[in-house]
Design an enzyme around this catalytic site. Structure first.
Site, mmCIF file in Angstrom:
data_model
loop_
_atom_site.group_PDB
_atom_site.id
_atom_site.type_symbol
_atom_site.label_atom_id
_atom_site.label_comp_id
_atom_site.label_asym_id
_atom_site.label_seq_id
_atom_site.Cartn_x
_atom_site.Cartn_y
_atom_site.Cartn_z
ATOM 1 N N ASP A 8 14.107 -5.176 -3.743
ATOM 2 C CA ASP A 8 13.403 -6.471 -3.790
ATOM 3 C C ASP A 8 13.739 -7.264 -5.043
ATOM 4 O O ASP A 8 13.756 -6.704 -6.156
ATOM 5 C CB ASP A 8 11.883 -6.231 -3.811
ATOM 6 C CG ASP A 8 11.242 -6.354 -2.440
ATOM 7 O OD1 ASP A 8 11.896 -6.880 -1.513
ATOM 8 O OD2 ASP A 8 10.089 -5.924 -2.303
ATOM 9 N N GLU A 16 5.877 -9.769 7.959
ATOM 10 C CA GLU A 16 4.699 -9.018 7.513
ATOM 11 C C GLU A 16 3.424 -9.719 7.974
ATOM 12 O O GLU A 16 3.217 -10.915 7.705
ATOM 13 C CB GLU A 16 4.716 -8.910 5.979
ATOM 14 C CG GLU A 16 3.532 -8.123 5.438
ATOM 15 C CD GLU A 16 3.681 -7.672 3.990
ATOM 16 O OE1 GLU A 16 4.754 -7.914 3.377
ATOM 17 O OE2 GLU A 16 2.730 -7.077 3.467
ATOM 18 N N LYS A 20 16.278 -8.230 -1.172
ATOM 19 C CA LYS A 20 15.295 -8.912 -0.320
ATOM 20 C C LYS A 20 14.552 -9.945 -1.143
ATOM 21 O O LYS A 20 14.220 -9.686 -2.306
ATOM 22 C CB LYS A 20 14.317 -7.909 0.297
ATOM 23 C CG LYS A 20 13.234 -8.573 1.152
ATOM 24 C CD LYS A 20 12.478 -7.577 2.017
ATOM 25 C CE LYS A 20 11.390 -6.818 1.347
ATOM 26 N NZ LYS A 20 10.314 -7.645 0.754
ATOM 27 N N ASP A 22 8.814 -4.325 -4.178
ATOM 28 C CA ASP A 22 8.012 -4.637 -5.371
ATOM 29 C C ASP A 22 6.565 -4.208 -5.152
ATOM 30 O O ASP A 22 5.729 -4.347 -6.050
ATOM 31 C CB ASP A 22 8.149 -6.110 -5.785
ATOM 32 C CG ASP A 22 7.708 -7.085 -4.703
ATOM 33 O OD1 ASP A 22 7.337 -6.643 -3.596
ATOM 34 O OD2 ASP A 22 7.735 -8.311 -4.969
ATOM 35 N N SER A 23 6.270 -3.623 -3.983
ATOM 36 C CA SER A 23 4.995 -2.923 -3.774
ATOM 37 C C SER A 23 4.835 -1.821 -4.814
ATOM 38 O O SER A 23 3.735 -1.287 -4.981
ATOM 39 C CB SER A 23 4.930 -2.329 -2.366
ATOM 40 O OG SER A 23 6.085 -1.577 -2.078
ATOM 41 N N GLU A 32 11.474 -13.329 -0.714
ATOM 42 C CA GLU A 32 10.407 -13.883 0.131
ATOM 43 C C GLU A 32 10.571 -15.391 0.268
ATOM 44 O O GLU A 32 11.150 -16.053 -0.593
ATOM 45 C CB GLU A 32 9.040 -13.573 -0.504
ATOM 46 C CG GLU A 32 8.759 -12.087 -0.600
ATOM 47 C CD GLU A 32 7.399 -11.776 -1.227
ATOM 48 O OE1 GLU A 32 6.614 -12.719 -1.489
ATOM 49 O OE2 GLU A 32 7.129 -10.588 -1.445
HETATM 50 O O1 KIV Z 1 7.354 -4.549 -1.327
HETATM 51 C C1 KIV Z 1 7.361 -3.967 -0.222
HETATM 52 O O2 KIV Z 1 7.174 -2.748 -0.123
HETATM 53 C C2 KIV Z 1 7.617 -4.768 0.964
HETATM 54 C C3 KIV Z 1 7.376 -4.137 2.293
HETATM 55 C C4 KIV Z 1 5.939 -3.944 2.552
HETATM 56 C C5 KIV Z 1 8.049 -4.889 3.376
HETATM 57 O O3 KIV Z 1 7.988 -5.895 0.852
#
Ligand code: KIV
Length: 278
Positions: free
Chosen positions: A84, A183, A114, A45-46, A116
């Site tokens: 994510d 992280e 993924k 989600d970056s 959090e």
């Molecule tokens: O969203 C993302 O790119 C991430 C990575 C930095 C691990 O969670």
């Protein structure tokens, strides 16, 4: 060729093989990182920051993740695809988490998802794993909690915070997560977590003792030289190269140097065929 599975990645830890992970957000980049031989690709989600230009990840939606997931999936032959779960797509209830994860598998073509958070995310992990969807957990700096954490800061520096993180990591492993992203945590803490867990840890700003590493591909390739966190190593500086290439194109179009006859299509020699018009 078949794609890496969650079991393959678990086995890499057992075999003491380090796991390589990078992010990707579209088909072209997916083809590049897959050809480079990465083990795992994360549609992170970056993308809120690097693709959408937002200040954080909080406005990324499940639709965004599903869209970028399927774009990336089409470019991968070997790398495992993790997508994510974005903010507010799993925090409400384990049922919501499962429905969101299911969409990322069906529409986003994810092999795993993924999410959090520590102990509070355990019921969601259990529910998703019970439905047959592999889960990667994420501890330390969890960007979806940026307002609670008070910014982009190293987490787990103090003794209590470190103990809490180890406790959370073990709980997530027990809940069925098959890997854990760490992280921005102290290297010593990441080392402790990595040796306490059977599942692989994948570090970003978490020192040298994790079982694998992840970087945002745009950062690794130097797409934005203004972004220079301490944990980042740039393997290329693409930003000035790309600006230079586009500048050359602009100059050549303006001067008439591009296109040339070689870039042009020509009529067939001989009599033109008359199209039949009905
Ligand atoms: O969203 C993302 O790119 C991430 C990575 C930095 C691990 O969670």
């Amino acid at each position: 060729m078949r794609k890496n599975t969650a079991l393959d990645l678990l086995k890499m830890k057992a075999d003491s093989k380090r796991i390589t992970m990078v992010t990707a957000y579209d088909y072209s980049m997916a083809k590049i990182v897959d050809a480079a031989g990465v083990d795992m690709v994360l549609v992170g989600d970056s993308l809120g920051m690097v693709i959408q230009g937002m200040p954080d990840t909080l406005s990324v939606t499940l639709d965004d993740m599903a869209y970028h997931g399927r774009c990336v999936a089409r470019g991968l032959k070997k790398a495992h695809l993790t997508v994510d779960l974005p903010f507010m797509s799993y925090q409400v209830s384990p049922e919501q988490a499962l429905q969101s994860a299911g969409r990322l598998v069906q529409e986003g073509k994810a092999q795993s998802v993924k999410l959090e958070g520590g102990a509070r995310s355990v019921p969601a992990v259990e529910r998703i794993v019970a439905a047959g969807i592999p889960v990667v957990a994420h501890l330390g700096l969890t960007p979806q909690s940026v307002h609670t954490l008070g910014g982009w800061k190293v987490q787990g520096r103090g003794v209590e915070a470190g103990e809490q993180l180890i406790h959370d990591a073990l709980a997530l492993q027990d809940a069925g997560a098959f890997a854990l992203v760490l992280e921005m945590v102290p290297a010593e803490l990441a080392a402790e977590v990595s040796s306490a867990l059977e599942i692989p840890t994948i570090g970003i700003g978490a020192g040298v003792h994790c079982d694998g590493q992840v970087l945002v591909v745009n950062d690794l390739l130097g797409f934005d030289l203004d972004f220079s966190p301490r944990f980042l190593k740039r393997y290329a500086e693409m930003q000035p190269e790309m600006v230079k290439a586009v500048q050359s194109y602009v100059e050549e179009v303006r001067s008439g140097a591009f296109p040339t006859a070689d870039h042009s299509f020509h009529r067939r020699r001989g009599p033109a065929k008359l199209a039949k018009v009905y």
